[in-house]
Design a protein around this motif. Structure first.
Motif, PDB file in Angstrom:
ATOM      1  N   PRO A  57       0.915  -0.975  -0.166  1.00 38.18           N
ATOM      2  CA  PRO A  57       0.305   0.107   0.530  1.00 38.18           C
ATOM      3  C   PRO A  57       0.933   0.812   0.345  1.00 38.18           C
ATOM      4  CG  PRO A  57      -0.686  -1.988   1.634  1.00 38.18           C
ATOM      5  CD  PRO A  57       0.330  -2.346   1.087  1.00 38.18           C
ATOM      6  N   TRP A 101       1.858   7.100  -6.498  1.00 36.40           N
ATOM      7  CA  TRP A 101       0.995   8.519  -6.394  1.00 36.40           C
ATOM      8  C   TRP A 101       1.154   9.840  -6.144  1.00 36.40           C
ATOM      9  CZ3 TRP A 101      -3.353  11.661  -6.940  1.00 36.40           C
ATOM     10  CH2 TRP A 101      -4.071  12.008  -5.927  1.00 36.40           C
ATOM     11  N   PRO A 113      -3.822  16.287  -2.705  1.00 36.00           N
ATOM     12  CA  PRO A 113      -5.317  16.323  -2.018  1.00 36.00           C
ATOM     13  C   PRO A 113      -5.229  16.348  -0.279  1.00 36.00           C
ATOM     14  CG  PRO A 113      -5.848  14.267  -3.183  1.00 36.00           C
ATOM     15  CD  PRO A 113      -4.193  15.364  -3.725  1.00 36.00           C
ATOM     16  N   GLY A 158      -7.366  15.467   3.086  1.00 32.68           N
ATOM     17  CA  GLY A 158      -8.303  14.459   2.878  1.00 32.68           C
ATOM     18  C   GLY A 158      -9.549  15.223   4.076  1.00 32.68           C
ATOM     19  N   LEU A 195      -9.740   5.939  -9.514  1.00 30.71           N
ATOM     20  CA  LEU A 195      -8.238   6.222  -8.941  1.00 30.71           C
ATOM     21  C   LEU A 195      -8.733   5.823  -7.421  1.00 30.71           C
ATOM     22  CD1 LEU A 195      -6.337   9.237 -11.090  1.00 30.71           C
ATOM     23  CD2 LEU A 195      -5.652   6.568 -10.550  1.00 30.71           C
ATOM     24  N   ALA A 215      -8.374   2.860  -5.278  1.00 29.77           N
ATOM     25  CA  ALA A 215      -6.872   2.632  -4.394  1.00 29.77           C
ATOM     26  C   ALA A 215      -7.074   2.515  -3.056  1.00 29.77           C
ATOM     27  CB  ALA A 215      -5.932   3.393  -4.932  1.00 29.77           C
ATOM     28  N   HIS A 216      -8.163   3.150  -2.805  1.00 34.61           N
ATOM     29  CA  HIS A 216      -8.206   3.263  -1.432  1.00 34.61           C
ATOM     30  C   HIS A 216      -9.224   1.415  -0.898  1.00 34.61           C
ATOM     31  CE1 HIS A 216      -7.566   7.830   0.074  1.00 34.61           C
ATOM     32  NE2 HIS A 216      -6.345   7.382  -0.732  1.00 34.61           N
ATOM     33  N   GLY A 232      -3.735  -0.576   2.312  1.00 35.16           N
ATOM     34  CA  GLY A 232      -3.241   0.042   3.200  1.00 35.16           C
ATOM     35  C   GLY A 232      -4.536   0.628   4.272  1.00 35.16           C
ATOM     36  N   ARG A 233      -3.586   1.973   5.076  1.00 34.88           N
ATOM     37  CA  ARG A 233      -4.316   2.359   6.136  1.00 34.88           C
ATOM     38  C   ARG A 233      -4.415   4.516   6.345  1.00 34.88           C
ATOM     39  NH1 ARG A 233      -4.888   0.814  10.952  1.00 34.88           N
ATOM     40  NH2 ARG A 233      -4.568  -1.934   9.675  1.00 34.88           N
ATOM     41  N   CYS A 234      -4.679   4.299   7.070  1.00 41.08           N
ATOM     42  CA  CYS A 234      -3.964   5.910   7.817  1.00 41.08           C
ATOM     43  C   CYS A 234      -3.520   6.436   9.056  1.00 41.08           C
ATOM     44  CB  CYS A 234      -5.530   7.258   7.648  1.00 41.08           C
ATOM     45  SG  CYS A 234      -7.007   7.597   6.294  1.00 41.08           S
ATOM     46  N   HIS A 235      -2.051   6.491   9.279  1.00 39.30           N
ATOM     47  CA  HIS A 235      -1.549   7.079  10.109  1.00 39.30           C
ATOM     48  C   HIS A 235      -1.922   8.207  10.736  1.00 39.30           C
ATOM     49  CE1 HIS A 235       0.151   3.425   6.997  1.00 39.30           C
ATOM     50  NE2 HIS A 235       0.746   2.879   7.992  1.00 39.30           N
ATOM     51  N   SER A 255      -0.538  11.786   8.422  1.00 43.12           N
ATOM     52  CA  SER A 255      -1.092  12.563   8.320  1.00 43.12           C
ATOM     53  C   SER A 255      -2.604  12.782   9.551  1.00 43.12           C
ATOM     54  CB  SER A 255      -2.553  11.527   7.186  1.00 43.12           C
ATOM     55  OG  SER A 255      -3.016  10.397   7.235  1.00 43.12           O
ATOM     56  N   TRP A 274      -9.427   1.121   5.033  1.00 44.03           N
ATOM     57  CA  TRP A 274     -10.695   1.737   4.703  1.00 44.03           C
ATOM     58  C   TRP A 274     -12.142   0.157   4.847  1.00 44.03           C
ATOM     59  CZ3 TRP A 274      -6.722   4.266   3.173  1.00 44.03           C
ATOM     60  CH2 TRP A 274      -6.809   5.995   3.246  1.00 44.03           C
ATOM     61  N   THR A 329     -13.280  13.524   1.908  1.00 49.81           N
ATOM     62  CA  THR A 329     -13.087  13.464   0.164  1.00 49.81           C
ATOM     63  C   THR A 329     -13.696  11.592  -0.229  1.00 49.81           C
ATOM     64  OG1 THR A 329     -10.794  12.697   0.827  1.00 49.81           O
ATOM     65  CG2 THR A 329     -10.798  15.177  -0.157  1.00 49.81           C
TER      66      THR A 329
HETATM   67 FE1  CCH Z   1      -4.958   8.411  -0.881  1.00 48.59          FE
HETATM   68  N1  CCH Z   1      -4.600   8.529   1.665  1.00 48.59           N
HETATM   69  N2  CCH Z   1      -6.024   9.941  -1.255  1.00 48.59           N
HETATM   70  N3  CCH Z   1      -4.975   7.770  -2.915  1.00 48.59           N
HETATM   71  N4  CCH Z   1      -3.797   6.654  -0.456  1.00 48.59           N
HETATM   72  C1  CCH Z   1      -3.979   8.193   2.083  1.00 48.59           C
HETATM   73  C2  CCH Z   1      -3.511   6.548   2.103  1.00 48.59           C
HETATM   74  C3  CCH Z   1      -3.676   6.071   0.865  1.00 48.59           C
HETATM   75  C4  CCH Z   1      -6.810  11.410  -0.266  1.00 48.59           C
HETATM   76  C5  CCH Z   1      -5.936  10.954   1.745  1.00 48.59           C
HETATM   77  C6  CCH Z   1      -5.494  10.061   1.785  1.00 48.59           C
HETATM   78  C7  CCH Z   1      -5.309   8.543  -3.474  1.00 48.59           C
HETATM   79  C8  CCH Z   1      -6.641   9.549  -3.204  1.00 48.59           C
HETATM   80  C9  CCH Z   1      -6.435  10.619  -2.063  1.00 48.59           C
HETATM   81  C10 CCH Z   1      -3.214   5.223  -1.613  1.00 48.59           C
HETATM   82  C11 CCH Z   1      -3.434   6.230  -2.654  1.00 48.59           C
HETATM   83  C12 CCH Z   1      -4.392   6.743  -3.430  1.00 48.59           C
HETATM   84  C13 CCH Z   1      -4.057   8.776   3.549  1.00 48.59           C
HETATM   85  C14 CCH Z   1      -3.584   8.558   4.587  1.00 48.59           C
HETATM   86  C15 CCH Z   1      -4.996   9.730   3.300  1.00 48.59           C
HETATM   87  C16 CCH Z   1      -5.321  11.230   4.315  1.00 48.59           C
HETATM   88  C17 CCH Z   1      -1.383   8.248   5.034  1.00 48.59           C
HETATM   89  C18 CCH Z   1      -0.936   8.557   6.174  1.00 48.59           C
HETATM   90  O1  CCH Z   1      -1.578   8.929   7.560  1.00 48.59           O
HETATM   91  O2  CCH Z   1      -0.769   7.248   5.911  1.00 48.59           O
HETATM   92  C19 CCH Z   1      -6.905  11.471  -0.407  1.00 48.59           C
HETATM   93  C20 CCH Z   1      -7.699  13.488   0.147  1.00 48.59           C
HETATM   94  C21 CCH Z   1      -7.214  11.577  -1.956  1.00 48.59           C
HETATM   95  C22 CCH Z   1      -7.658  12.366  -2.739  1.00 48.59           C
HETATM   96  O3  CCH Z   1      -8.750  12.964  -3.063  1.00 48.59           O
HETATM   97  C23 CCH Z   1      -5.107   7.741  -4.972  1.00 48.59           C
HETATM   98  C24 CCH Z   1      -5.895   8.418  -6.503  1.00 48.59           C
HETATM   99  C25 CCH Z   1      -4.456   6.891  -4.921  1.00 48.59           C
HETATM  100  C26 CCH Z   1      -4.361   6.242  -5.725  1.00 48.59           C
HETATM  101  C27 CCH Z   1      -4.475   5.430  -7.129  1.00 48.59           C
HETATM  102  C28 CCH Z   1      -3.132   4.254  -0.681  1.00 48.59           C
HETATM  103  C29 CCH Z   1      -2.406   2.847  -0.930  1.00 48.59           C
HETATM  104  C30 CCH Z   1      -2.887   4.520   0.384  1.00 48.59           C
HETATM  105  C31 CCH Z   1      -2.125   3.968   1.555  1.00 48.59           C
HETATM  106  C32 CCH Z   1      -1.044   3.799   2.241  1.00 48.59           C
HETATM  107  C33 CCH Z   1      -0.781   3.218   3.304  1.00 48.59           C
HETATM  108  O4  CCH Z   1       0.376   3.757   4.231  1.00 48.59           O
HETATM  109  O5  CCH Z   1      -1.089   2.169   3.629  1.00 48.59           O
END
Ligand code: CCH
Length: 289
Positions: free
Chosen positions: A39, A46, A140, A142, A166, A169-170, A173-176, A180, A186, A230
């Motif tokens: 993730p 991205w 972007p 969140g 797109l 993709a959520h 993985g996760r938010c940490h 962030s 999710w 978002t």
């Molecule tokens: Fe995202 N994303 N994302 N995202 N994202 C976060 C984590 C992942 C937004 C906000 C966040 C896309 C669009 C958006 C991934 C892929 C994509 C996090 C948590 C936030 C906040 C970060 C953390 O705390 O670690 C927002 C806002 C948008 C659009 O509006 C798009 C497009 C993609 C890819 C195509 C992935 C994968 C993660 C997980 C990362 C992890 O470390 O697990």
């Protein structure tokens, strides 16, 4: 400014399937997060690409400028050092690949190996210098709504359908909290690529989480899942909702549209003349033993 861009090895000199396999080898680690770097590698690809601005033509994956302090320290990129550092293992084995090719290839590998669709990928990105770093604020936030999401993704040249695709993709993985500020995954299987994100958006009841952190939503049933504002916009905004409905019902349509949109994303801003033909990159499971 081409004079500030270092010349890379000719893309033909690198065996990208070997690089792919080396990335696949370092995805899993039981001590990291949910057991996989997949993730965070997708997030790196991205964020390296999503800085693209179609008006000025700058930003995008060409350059790998997140290696440099100004861009590495942008708030949106917090935590991506985990992805960049992990990929150093592969860069040491294949020093001739550029970082910009490596990061995008790693995103492709992670998606494919976690059960996602094949993603067309071309080689030939060149690494840039610190002067090529993009200004902060191109990715972007969140905690904002549909207008913000459209403004950011339209700037890259995407339409509503591609934005929704797109966002799937959520599923990964996760938010940490320490990256962030947001918290949680999710979906229940965050290392499996699927259309679960859309299905849960529509099938779960979502309520605002009461906590000290930034505004986010939790599922009423067991409060273990999260959505950003978002994410919620993909359900509440009419223009987005039609695609969320479609992808919740039809995983094949999601896989096909995601593959096209993600492939477009990771080639944004790379001059066509620089790029190779698409490089076939087989999943490990599809390679002869
Ligand atoms: Fe995202 N994303 N994302 N995202 N994202 C976060 C984590 C992942 C937004 C906000 C966040 C896309 C669009 C958006 C991934 C892929 C994509 C996090 C948590 C936030 C906040 C970060 C953390 O705390 O670690 C927002 C806002 C948008 C659009 O509006 C798009 C497009 C993609 C890819 C195509 C992935 C994968 C993660 C997980 C990362 C992890 O470390 O697990």
């Amino acid at each position: 400014d081409n004079r500030s861009v270092k010349d890379a090895a000719s893309p033909q000199q690198v065996d990208y399937q070997k690089v792919y396999n080396a990335i696949a080898d370092i995805l899993e680690d039981e001590n990291y997060d949910d057991g996989s770097y997949g993730p965070v590698l997708v997030r790196l690809a991205w964020h390296a690409s999503g800085t693209y601005d179609k008006e000025s033509g700058n930003g995008g994956s060409n350059g790998a400028t997140m290696r440099f302090a100004p861009e590495a320290n942008h708030g949106a990129n917090a935590g991506l050092e985990h992805a960049r550092n992990r990929l150093e293992i592969v860069k040491k084995k294949f020093p001739e690949i550029t970082y910009s090719d490596l990061w995008t290839l790693a995103g492709v590998c992670a998606i494919q190996e976690m059960g996602g669709p094949y993603i067309p990928w071309r080689a030939g990105r060149k690494d840039g210098n610190v002067e090529n770093c993009t200004p902060d604020g191109r990715l972007p936030d969140g905690d904002k709504g549909a207008d913000h999401v459209r403004k950011i993704f339209y700037r890259m040249g995407f339409n509503d359908q591609e934005i929704v695709a797109l966002s799937g993709a959520h599923a990964l993985g996760r938010c940490h909290v320490d990256r962030s500020g947001f918290d949680g995954p999710w979906q229940y299987a965050p290392t499996t690529f699927s259309n679960e994100y859309y299905r849960l958006l529509e099938d779960e009841k979502w309520q605002e989480r009461k906590w000290k952190g930034p505004p986010q939503f939790e599922n009423k049933s067991d409060k273990s899942l999260m959505m950003l504002r978002t994410d919620m916009a993909l359900m509440t905004d009419k223009g987005f909702r039609q695609y969320t409905d479609k992808y919740a019902k039809d995983e094949n349509a999601f896989f096909s549209d995601f593959s096209k949109a993600f492939s477009k994303l990771i080639h944004l801003g790379v001059p066509t003349a620089q790029l190779s033909e698409p490089v076939p990159l087989k999943k490990i499971e599809d390679q002869a033993p």
